[in-house]
Design a protein around this motif. Structure first.
Motif, PDB file in Angstrom:
ATOM      1  N   ALA A  41      -5.447   1.593  -7.626  1.00 47.52           N
ATOM      2  CA  ALA A  41      -5.879  -0.184  -7.073  1.00 47.52           C
ATOM      3  C   ALA A  41      -4.898  -0.885  -7.582  1.00 47.52           C
ATOM      4  N   ALA A  42      -3.697  -0.784  -8.395  1.00 47.99           N
ATOM      5  CA  ALA A  42      -2.964  -1.614  -8.412  1.00 47.99           C
ATOM      6  C   ALA A  42      -1.523  -1.129  -7.585  1.00 47.99           C
ATOM      7  N   ALA A  43      -1.607  -0.187  -7.052  1.00 45.32           N
ATOM      8  CA  ALA A  43      -1.414   0.428  -5.495  1.00 45.32           C
ATOM      9  C   ALA A  43      -1.197  -0.702  -4.434  1.00 45.32           C
ATOM     10  N   ILE A  44      -2.605  -0.814  -4.521  1.00 45.95           N
ATOM     11  CA  ILE A  44      -3.598  -1.245  -3.349  1.00 45.95           C
ATOM     12  C   ILE A  44      -2.774  -2.761  -3.134  1.00 45.95           C
ATOM     13  N   ARG A  45      -3.036  -3.691  -4.687  1.00 47.31           N
ATOM     14  CA  ARG A  45      -3.124  -4.805  -4.692  1.00 47.31           C
ATOM     15  C   ARG A  45      -1.570  -4.930  -3.821  1.00 47.31           C
ATOM     16  N   GLU A  46      -0.913  -4.525  -4.853  1.00 45.13           N
ATOM     17  CA  GLU A  46       0.776  -4.201  -4.685  1.00 45.13           C
ATOM     18  C   GLU A  46       0.719  -4.216  -2.917  1.00 45.13           C
ATOM     19  N   HIS A  47       1.021  -3.515  -2.474  1.00 47.86           N
ATOM     20  CA  HIS A  47       0.862  -3.553  -0.898  1.00 47.86           C
ATOM     21  C   HIS A  47       0.241  -4.515  -0.498  1.00 47.86           C
TER      22      HIS A  47
END
Ligand SMILES: *Cc1c(COP(=O)(O)O)cnc(C)c1O
Length: 712
Positions: A83-89
């Motif tokens: 989820a954090a990676a998705i937010r980042e991207h």
């Protein structure tokens, strides 16, 4: 048109109560699905094929299109969350994250398989049903908080990677029927991994809407090989992502990526809708339904599956079943014991001819059937269906007298309002006026019809034998006048089903048995609808404690799994039918006589019934139906309400003007009922819960309340 409102005192309180319970119950699962079939469950052909990057790209493109997006990661292992990676991207592009919500449902910090990570965390992993409930709750919450939200769910590992409870991912998610996409494996060996994953999903009724490859381009790529192998599914290919450290921003905005994700988002909606449309077209143009015109067919609702007391429609709605598929599915649908019996028998013999051969399923069924039918019946003819069992019974009756040199005894006596099947012999003893068969009058043998038995009233039991409160006089007169010509009387004991859902007094049958004995007439009970507990007794004959000479069963015989009928005769009938020297055959022998698969299901179904507490279940259903339906007697549009065993009947003063609208209104209420003529009736599976049955009675109350053009 007069709209009838429910005005009786006491009923409105009941109605209120019913309303709350019903909305709590079946509001949940299906309301979510009915509105949102666009969500995407993302599977990977393996771990490490770029599932999270694919999710980021799908989320990103949906955000670019101005959609609100919820990214849901049901199971996460390891410290860092996807989820954090998705937010980042998605945030690098700037400004769009307000429309993006992220949720992780079960998070175990140890970076390994969900089951062992859960164990390390000392957490009790969720049971599969609990897990699905959590996913549904999350989807519902998103739906409630922002309208028009698109949910992207990312699974863990491949379709056959185990979840927290060791169940395969694909098996955990299958019951949710979510549209899915598969992220293909672009590495060496990835063609096999991708096709295997695809087939594992197809085997679980989750055909991916598209397969997405990242970094698999060119003529010899995995993407093009997979497209060749699976021509029916769109394979979408987008360029490789930049090296790990670099942000995805530029890649996400690339034309090819944007186009690919757009194709994926659109392909999804289209393929689901178009396959359903084609399915319904084939049905409409090529298949007859019961009692309908081929040219102007009625409405049909496409069923995806059925389980327990629920019928799941293709659009995800779940209807509470109040029909048991026309009296048959007494144990509900998808019954483990019956599934097992069928699977076992399939691995032995699905079918062999019964001419000159026999098999265990047939003799096993004979044993269990004879253990429960009325005493005195001992000879069984196993045949294809209810109607055929009636044909066989009529043949037996005629042959019984013919072999004794009394061929004159060849007429059949019965009552009006009866129903015995759709084949010619059976049709000839159905109600001659209201029956569906008046069209064929001139080709049918002319039999004898007495007035229908009188509807039972509670006080009948106390009335003297002299009174005609049961309406037997008409039958008595007819039989006395025609005894020399009459071979048999055929009748549905206690409940006349399809002819009007009429319940009459058992005293009628006591008198009928005695008179048939006196006048030398055979007595045939058609227990096809009433058999196997439906009326509160195992067979309706038990209400009168009489044994017929011949009895027909069908419908619930196999627990609703497949077609099978049986004609069960007394020893005397079997002997006389066989002639003086016993060599006269019974001239009937259907191709699928005693089909082993059907017989093993029937034996398993009867055992399941006898071992269970059907008597309490049926009694509880009767009590609840009486409590919740009888108040409708006061309703202006209702002429009568009748309850016996697991049968509840609401008779309207006149037939609904537009039956299709009534049917639609009931489906909108979340129940499956099939009103017939001027009756709305229910005969639910015996396993129905109190709350589920309340959904049914509440739906009946509600459609009357709505006043669906019930009368002119
Ligand atoms: C349904 C029914 C039949 C006919 O059975 P099929 O299996 O449809 O041929 C005959 N008699 C009664 C009382 C029935 O309810």
């Amino acid at each position: 048109m007069v709209r009838h409102r429910l005005v009786i005192k006491g009923t409105s309180a009941l109605l209120g109560q019913l309303k709350t319970v019903a909305s709590r119950r079946h509001g949940e699962a299906y309301r979510y699905f009915a509105s949102a079939n666009q969500d995407i469950l993302v599977y990977g052909a393996n771990t490490d094929v770029g599932k999270t990057v694919a999710c980021a790209a799908i989320c990103h493109q949906a955000l670019v299109r101005g959609q609100r997006v919820a990214y849901i990661k049901p199971v996460q292992t390891g410290d860092e969350t996807d989820a954090a990676a998705i937010r980042e991207h998605c945030s690098r592009g700037g400004g769009m994250t307000d429309a993006l919500r992220l949720e992780t449902l079960f998070h175990y910090p140890s970076p390994e398989s969900p089951a062992s990570a859960a164990e390390k965390a000392g957490a009790r992993p969720p049971q599969d049903a609990e897990f699905r409930e959590a996913v549904l709750a999350s989807l519902r919450k998103e739906r409630e908080e922002q309208s028009g939200v698109l949910a992207i769910l990312e699974t863990a590992g491949g379709p056959l990677s185990p979840g927290p409870n060791h169940t395969f991912q694909a098996d955990i998610y299958a019951p949710l029927s979510l549209p899915c996409v598969l992220v293909g494996d672009s590495k060496l060996g990835g063609i096999s991994a991708t096709v295997c994953a695809y087939e594992a999903l197809v085997a679980r009724k989750q055909r991916p809407k598209a397969i997405l490859f990242i970094g698999s381009e060119g003529r010899h790529s995995n993407a093009s090989a997979v497209q060749k192998a699976l021509p029916d599914v769109p394979v979408i290919s987008v360029p490789s992502t930049p090296p790990q450290q670099e942000p995805l921003t530029a890649w996400l905005s690339q034309d090819q990526v944007a186009k690919g994700m757009s194709a994926l988002l659109d392909a999804e909606a289209e393929s689901e809708a178009s396959s359903l449309e084609e399915h319904l077209r084939l049905d409409r143009e090529h298949l007859w339904h019961p009692y309908t015109s081929m040219v102007k067919p009625g409405l049909v609702w496409p069923v995806r599956s059925a389980s327990g007391c629920h019928i799941q429609l293709e659009d995800g709605r779940r209807l509470v079943d109040g029909m048991a598929s026309w009296w048959c599915a007494i144990h509900g649908y998808n019954v483990p014991e019956l599934n097992a019996a069928a699977a076992h028998q399939l691995s032995q013999t699905s079918h062999v001819m019964f001419g000159g051969l026999t098999h265990r399923p047939a003799t096993d069924l004979a044993r269990v059937l004879l253990s429960c039918v009325p005493r005195g019946l001992s000879r069984i003819f196993l045949c294809d269906s209810g109607s055929v069992s009636v044909e066989v019974a009529l043949k037996m009756a005629l042959q019984y007298w013919a072999t004794q040199g009394l061929p004159r005894k060849c007429r059949i006596a019965t009552v009006q309002r009866g129903y015995h099947g759709d084949t010619f012999g059976a049709m000839a003893v159905c109600d001659p006026v209201r029956g569906m068969h008046s069209l064929f009058k001139n080709s049918l043998p002319q039999h004898l019809f007495a007035e229908a038995p009188a509807l039972a009233r509670p006080k009948d039991a106390n009335e003297g034998a002299a009174s005609d409160s049961d309406g037997f006089a008409s039958m008595e007169e007819m039989l006395r006048q025609n005894a020399e010509d009459v071979a048999a009387v055929i009748i549905e004991p206690v409940v006349q089903g399809a002819g009007g859902m009429r319940i009459y007094s058992p005293s009628y049958l006591v008198k009928l048995r005695k008179l048939c004995n006196d006048l030398q007439i055979l007595l045939i009970f058609d227990e096809i609808a009433t058999g196997f507990g439906r009326t509160g007794k195992l067979f309706a004959a038990e209400h009168a404690q009489v044994t017929p000479d011949i009895m027909c069963v069908g419908k619930a015989l196999t627990g609703g799994y497949c077609t099978l009928g049986a004609t069960i005769a007394s020893d005397d009938v079997a002997r006389r039918v066989s002639g003086k020297d016993g060599t006269q055959p019974l001239m009937h022998g259907p191709t699928f006589m005693a089909n082993p698969l059907a017989c093993s299901l029937a034996a398993a179904s009867i055992r399941l019934l006898l071992q269970g507490d059907w008597q309490h279940r049926v009694a509880a259903i009767e009590k609840q139906l009486a409590k919740e339906l009888l108040p409708l007697k006061e309703h202006g549009a209702v002429s009568d309400v009748r309850v016996l065993g697991a049968i509840g009947v609401v008779e309207l003063r006149s037939p609904p003007k537009e039956p299709a609208k009534l049917q639609q209104a009931l489906v909108r209420q979340g129940v499956w009922l099939r009103p017939f003529g001027q009756t709305i009736y229910t005969m639910p599976p015996y396993i129905i819960s109190e709350q589920e049955l309340r959904c049914i009675t509440k739906a009946i109350v509600e459609v009357l309340e709505e006043g669906i053009e019930l009368t002119d």
